[in-house]
Design a protein around this motif. Structure first.
Motif, PDB file in Angstrom:
ATOM      1  N   ARG A   1       2.331  -3.641 -18.635  1.00 48.02           N
ATOM      2  CA  ARG A   1       3.508  -4.270 -19.472  1.00 48.02           C
ATOM      3  C   ARG A   1       4.356  -5.389 -19.466  1.00 48.02           C
ATOM      4  NH1 ARG A   1       5.569   1.517 -19.317  1.00 48.02           N
ATOM      5  NH2 ARG A   1       7.229   1.299 -20.614  1.00 48.02           N
ATOM      6  N   ALA A   2       4.341  -6.398 -17.943  1.00 49.30           N
ATOM      7  CA  ALA A   2       4.233  -7.220 -17.916  1.00 49.30           C
ATOM      8  C   ALA A   2       4.888  -8.400 -18.917  1.00 49.30           C
ATOM      9  CB  ALA A   2       4.223  -7.897 -16.264  1.00 49.30           C
ATOM     10  N   ASP A   3       5.355  -9.277 -18.958  1.00 48.41           N
ATOM     11  CA  ASP A   3       5.512  -9.961 -19.268  1.00 48.41           C
ATOM     12  C   ASP A   3       5.184 -11.521 -18.266  1.00 48.41           C
ATOM     13  OD1 ASP A   3       7.045  -9.330 -21.389  1.00 48.41           O
ATOM     14  OD2 ASP A   3       9.018  -8.952 -21.144  1.00 48.41           O
ATOM     15  N   HIS A   4       5.775 -11.550 -17.526  1.00 46.99           N
ATOM     16  CA  HIS A   4       5.209 -12.569 -15.887  1.00 46.99           C
ATOM     17  C   HIS A   4       4.534 -11.498 -14.944  1.00 46.99           C
ATOM     18  CE1 HIS A   4       7.300 -15.681 -18.688  1.00 46.99           C
ATOM     19  NE2 HIS A   4       8.147 -14.437 -18.966  1.00 46.99           N
ATOM     20  N   ILE A   5       3.625 -11.629 -14.101  1.00 46.33           N
ATOM     21  CA  ILE A   5       3.384 -11.543 -13.017  1.00 46.33           C
ATOM     22  C   ILE A   5       3.229 -12.584 -12.057  1.00 46.33           C
ATOM     23  CG2 ILE A   5       1.617 -10.015 -11.732  1.00 46.33           C
ATOM     24  CD1 ILE A   5       0.524  -9.622 -14.251  1.00 46.33           C
ATOM     25  N   ILE A   6       3.469 -12.164 -10.084  1.00 49.24           N
ATOM     26  CA  ILE A   6       4.559 -12.399  -9.368  1.00 49.24           C
ATOM     27  C   ILE A   6       3.661 -12.307  -8.485  1.00 49.24           C
ATOM     28  CG2 ILE A   6       6.154 -13.816  -7.973  1.00 49.24           C
ATOM     29  CD1 ILE A   6       6.767 -14.789 -10.340  1.00 49.24           C
ATOM     30  N   ASP A   7       1.960 -12.875  -7.973  1.00 46.67           N
ATOM     31  CA  ASP A   7       0.870 -12.365  -6.944  1.00 46.67           C
ATOM     32  C   ASP A   7       1.600 -12.833  -5.818  1.00 46.67           C
ATOM     33  OD1 ASP A   7      -0.819 -11.215  -6.336  1.00 46.67           O
ATOM     34  OD2 ASP A   7      -1.940 -13.088  -6.275  1.00 46.67           O
ATOM     35  N   THR A   8       1.904 -11.833  -4.855  1.00 45.52           N
ATOM     36  CA  THR A   8       2.120 -12.258  -3.362  1.00 45.52           C
ATOM     37  C   THR A   8       1.233 -11.477  -2.454  1.00 45.52           C
ATOM     38  OG1 THR A   8       3.370 -10.095  -2.819  1.00 45.52           O
ATOM     39  CG2 THR A   8       4.683 -10.958  -3.950  1.00 45.52           C
ATOM     40  N   GLY A   9      -0.068 -11.478  -2.857  1.00 45.17           N
ATOM     41  CA  GLY A   9      -0.994 -10.912  -1.844  1.00 45.17           C
ATOM     42  C   GLY A   9      -1.475 -12.798  -1.619  1.00 45.17           C
ATOM     43  N   CYS A  10      -0.691 -13.740  -1.445  1.00 53.10           N
ATOM     44  CA  CYS A  10      -1.487 -15.129  -0.937  1.00 53.10           C
ATOM     45  C   CYS A  10      -0.038 -15.637  -0.332  1.00 53.10           C
ATOM     46  CB  CYS A  10      -0.879 -15.580  -2.552  1.00 53.10           C
ATOM     47  SG  CYS A  10       0.555 -15.774  -3.223  1.00 53.10           S
TER      48      CYS A  10
END
Length: 199
Positions: A169-178
């Protein structure tokens, strides 16, 4: 009259949402932190203490809400939780409205709201950013917290929209697995993209 672009930031427990919110703030985007607002209203001399004490006797003191005592009232009790939310949510809504007025001239503002989808808040924002990480990293982060148990973690997850659904449902995703630097680079790119949209 133009108004700021409203970004809704959300993410399940342990995904790094607060870290990402701080990155937006450091980049000059005004941030409304729903959790911090609730904590201040439930802290020493907090405006919500009288109403919470009436509804849940023995759960507050001059030092603020006794989280353990209040937790015993509402843990696994949906009806009691709904009564607590009926006290908290309108008050947070008023604070959010005031924040919006204070920052009316900003290009964009960010609402940091943990239960954005669960409580329908996504309908009041222009774009939704979901902070996410692989499940094993999430679990590791959460279980490293003091006073956290596997049972408590599972209960919290059961109250939250699953991460996969949030991502859908997101417009944007920030991945914090990095690394933090990589997460920061993602935030910088997103702000650049949204600046174009806000203009």
């Amino acid at each position: 009259m133009s108004r700021p672009l409203i970004i809704g930031l959300t993410g399940s427990i342990g995904m790094g949402k607060s870290t990402v919110a701080a990155m937006f703030e450091a980049a000059g985007v005004p941030v409304f932190d729903a959790d911090a607002t609730v904590r201040s209203m439930q802290g020493p001399d907090g405006e919500l203490l009288p109403a919470i004490e009436v509804e849940f006797p023995g759960s507050t003191s001059p030092d603020g809400v006794n989280r353990d005592a209040l937790g015993q009232h509402v843990f696994a009790n949906p009806e009691a939780l709904a009564r607590l939310e009926a006290i908290i949510h309108p008050a947070v809504g008023e604070r959010r409205q005031a924040f919006l007025l204070e920052n009316a001239k900003a290009a964009m503002i960010l609402f940091d709201i943990p239960l954005l989808f669960e409580k329908g808040g996504h309908e009041a924002v222009d774009t939704v950013v979901v902070v996410s990480a692989p499940a094993e990293i999430q679990r590791e982060r959460v279980l490293a917290r003091p006073d956290m148990t596997a049972e408590k973690f599972e209960h919290i997850l059961s109250l939250q929209t699953p991460d996969a659904k949030k991502r859908d449902r997101a417009d944007h995703i920030i991945d914090t697995g990095c690394t933090l630097a990589e997460t920061e680079a993602q935030v910088a790119r997103l702000i650049e993209r949204l600046t174009g949209r806000a203009a």
